[in-house]
Design a protein around this motif. Structure first.
Motif, PDB file in Angstrom:
ATOM      1  N   SER A   1       0.810  -1.223   0.000  1.00 56.39           N
ATOM      2  CA  SER A   1       0.000   0.000   0.000  1.00 56.39           C
ATOM      3  C   SER A   1       0.841   1.269   0.000  1.00 56.39           C
ATOM      4  CB  SER A   1      -0.941   0.003   1.214  1.00 56.39           C
ATOM      5  OG  SER A   1      -0.198  -0.099   2.421  1.00 56.39           O
ATOM      6  N   LYS A   2       2.100   1.157   0.378  1.00 56.53           N
ATOM      7  CA  LYS A   2       3.005   2.312   0.357  1.00 56.53           C
ATOM      8  C   LYS A   2       3.710   2.464  -0.992  1.00 56.53           C
ATOM      9  CE  LYS A   2       3.995   1.899   5.309  1.00 56.53           C
ATOM     10  NZ  LYS A   2       5.070   1.667   6.333  1.00 56.53           N
ATOM     11  N   GLY A   3       3.409   1.563  -1.917  1.00 58.30           N
ATOM     12  CA  GLY A   3       4.048   1.617  -3.227  1.00 58.30           C
ATOM     13  C   GLY A   3       5.385   0.912  -3.282  1.00 58.30           C
ATOM     14  N   GLU A   4       5.737   0.236  -2.200  1.00 63.68           N
ATOM     15  CA  GLU A   4       7.010  -0.474  -2.153  1.00 63.68           C
ATOM     16  C   GLU A   4       6.889  -1.840  -2.820  1.00 63.68           C
ATOM     17  OE1 GLU A   4       8.293   1.331   2.244  1.00 63.68           O
ATOM     18  OE2 GLU A   4       7.292  -0.620   2.058  1.00 63.68           O
TER      19      GLU A   4
ATOM     20  N   LEU B   1      -2.210  -9.352  -2.080  1.00 66.04           N
ATOM     21  CA  LEU B   1      -1.834 -10.247  -0.981  1.00 66.04           C
ATOM     22  C   LEU B   1      -1.878  -9.541   0.372  1.00 66.04           C
ATOM     23  CD1 LEU B   1      -0.811 -13.267  -0.936  1.00 66.04           C
ATOM     24  CD2 LEU B   1       1.451 -12.313  -0.522  1.00 66.04           C
ATOM     25  N   GLU B   2      -1.532  -8.270   0.394  1.00 60.95           N
ATOM     26  CA  GLU B   2      -1.501  -7.494   1.627  1.00 60.95           C
ATOM     27  C   GLU B   2      -2.889  -7.380   2.263  1.00 60.95           C
ATOM     28  OE1 GLU B   2       0.797  -3.408   2.971  1.00 60.95           O
ATOM     29  OE2 GLU B   2      -0.382  -3.368   1.126  1.00 60.95           O
ATOM     30  N   GLU B   3      -3.938  -7.463   1.463  1.00 56.83           N
ATOM     31  CA  GLU B   3      -5.296  -7.334   1.969  1.00 56.83           C
ATOM     32  C   GLU B   3      -5.653  -8.456   2.949  1.00 56.83           C
ATOM     33  OE1 GLU B   3      -7.621  -4.714   1.034  1.00 56.83           O
ATOM     34  OE2 GLU B   3      -5.656  -3.923   0.478  1.00 56.83           O
ATOM     35  N   PHE B   4      -5.028  -9.603   2.793  1.00 60.12           N
ATOM     36  CA  PHE B   4      -5.341 -10.734   3.671  1.00 60.12           C
ATOM     37  C   PHE B   4      -4.935 -10.476   5.116  1.00 60.12           C
ATOM     38  CE2 PHE B   4      -4.654 -13.498  -0.315  1.00 60.12           C
ATOM     39  CZ  PHE B   4      -5.956 -13.281  -0.728  1.00 60.12           C
ATOM     40  N   GLU B   5      -4.001  -9.561   5.320  1.00 59.81           N
ATOM     41  CA  GLU B   5      -3.512  -9.263   6.663  1.00 59.81           C
ATOM     42  C   GLU B   5      -4.391  -8.237   7.378  1.00 59.81           C
ATOM     43  OE1 GLU B   5      -0.714 -10.469   8.168  1.00 59.81           O
ATOM     44  OE2 GLU B   5       0.034 -11.715   6.530  1.00 59.81           O
ATOM     45  N   LYS B   6      -5.387  -7.686   6.676  1.00 59.60           N
ATOM     46  CA  LYS B   6      -6.203  -6.608   7.234  1.00 59.60           C
ATOM     47  C   LYS B   6      -7.456  -7.142   7.916  1.00 59.60           C
ATOM     48  CE  LYS B   6      -4.841  -3.217   3.693  1.00 59.60           C
ATOM     49  NZ  LYS B   6      -5.342  -2.343   2.600  1.00 59.60           N
ATOM     50  N   GLU B   7      -8.103  -6.268   8.698  1.00 59.45           N
ATOM     51  CA  GLU B   7      -9.454  -6.540   9.162  1.00 59.45           C
ATOM     52  C   GLU B   7     -10.329  -6.749   7.928  1.00 59.45           C
ATOM     53  OE1 GLU B   7     -12.758  -4.039  11.766  1.00 59.45           O
ATOM     54  OE2 GLU B   7     -11.687  -3.065  10.115  1.00 59.45           O
TER      55      GLU B   7
END
Length: 348
Positions: free
Chosen positions: A149-152, A195-201
């Motif tokens: 989400s930070k563009g990294e 993939l990062e979305e899976f770590e969210k609420e």
């Protein structure tokens, strides 16, 4: 039969006007619960549908048409909320990448570093209303890289940094190498940009169900390909409505695109994004969130949540400004009197 479930339905249509030049579309329809009645029909039995388009349309009674128009006036389609809906993760070969708890423990015991890329996973069958029945299954998350989400740029997992897991996956080498949807190497999962979305609420749900079964997850479960996730703002408020009986009935009746018989119905994304949910201020969402917290706590303790869920149902009817008569159409067995229903207040 307003439950739209086990009854026999028949469509009888006549006097079809389909004049696209001046956009006049008219269809006379009738839904039957007994096919023997077809021979006794007359003109007075039919309903005229006029709100038709060149796209999709559904057959509704005048009362149901009014309810649909009301909920669409009051609600905002989910596609216009600050949310995202995604597929669960697709490995290309579950037998290799999804492991049981015993195997997970063995891999971590041999090298504690392996814990970094082993994630708890949920299948569609594990998802229930407001809870999940974790089956002690785990994902070897050898992802093939993504942008956060930070563009990294997060680089792909280098399997050589996890030699014990590489050794484990080598027993499936022939299958991993031949699969079409592999990542950078046969050891990597197929590409998953979110993939990062899976770590969210998030809200986790399966597509084909017999009733609403949305689960609130803050434990960073990775959903398998038979599930979907919904991320974004106001998650607890949204799940209270999605799991409510009124909104479930709205979806099945007006938006699900037809049922699947005994298999239930489908929360297809293309249909779900059109479901209208009332946008209310954050302070007004708190009563719903409080009830969701109670339900989740009780579910975890194995306690009954009927009272809390029924309270949400009543609040939802009020949010959509349904009259007592309209509620009785949606729920013919609605237990309250008209005076009791009118006494219910909801802050908007």
């Amino acid at each position: 039969n307003k439950k739209h479930s086990s009854n026999i339905s028949a469509l009888v249509a006549k006097n079809i006007s389909h004049e696209f030049t001046n956009k006049k579309h008219e269809l006379k329809t009738l839904t039957l619960t007994n096919k023997e009645k077809i021979n006794t029909l007359n003109n007075n039995d039919f309903i005229t549908l006029t709100e038709l388009s060149e796209n999709s349309w559904i057959i509704l009674s005048p009362e149901e048409q009014n309810i649909k128009q009301k909920i669409e006036r009051i609600g905002t389609p989910l596609k216009d909320w600050d949310i995202n809906i995604y597929y669960g993760i697709k490995t290309g070969y579950n037998k290799a990448f999804i492991i049981d708890g015993k195997t997970k423990d063995e891999l971590i015991a041999k090298d504690p570093k392996n814990e970094e890329i082993i994630k708890p996973i949920l299948r569609g069958r594990d998802i229930k209303r407001y809870k999940a029945e974790f089956s002690d299954l785990w994902l070897i998350n050898t992802h093939t890289g993504y942008k956060n989400s930070k563009g990294e740029i997060i680089p792909p997992i280098n399997i050589n940094n996890y030699p014990i897991i590489k050794e484990y996956l080598d027993q499936y080498w022939d299958k991993l190498e031949k699969r079409q949807d592999k990542g950078k190497t046969p050891y990597n999962l197929r590409n998953c940009a979110y993939l990062e979305e899976f770590e969210k609420e998030k809200i986790v749900y399966q597509e084909i169900v017999r009733d609403s079964q949305f689960y609130y997850d803050k434990n960073k479960f990775y959903p398998e390909a038979t599930t979907f996730i919904l991320t974004g703002k106001y998650i607890k408020y949204l799940i209270s409505l999605l799991n409510s009986n009124p909104v479930t009935n709205f979806f099945k009746t007006f938006y699900a695109g037809g049922g699947l018989g005994e298999e239930g119905f489908r929360y297809k994304k293309v249909f779900l994004i059109n479901l209208p949910i009332p946008k209310i201020p954050k302070p007004s969402q708190q009563p719903f969130e409080i009830l969701v917290n109670k339900i989740i706590s009780k579910k975890e303790a194995g306690e009954d949540t009927t009272a809390e869920e029924r309270e949400i149902d009543l609040m939802v009817y009020k949010l959509y400004e349904l009259t007592y008569e309209e509620v009785k159409i949606i729920d013919p067995e609605f237990p309250l009197s008209i005076q009791e229903y009118k006494a219910i207040k909801v802050q908007k």
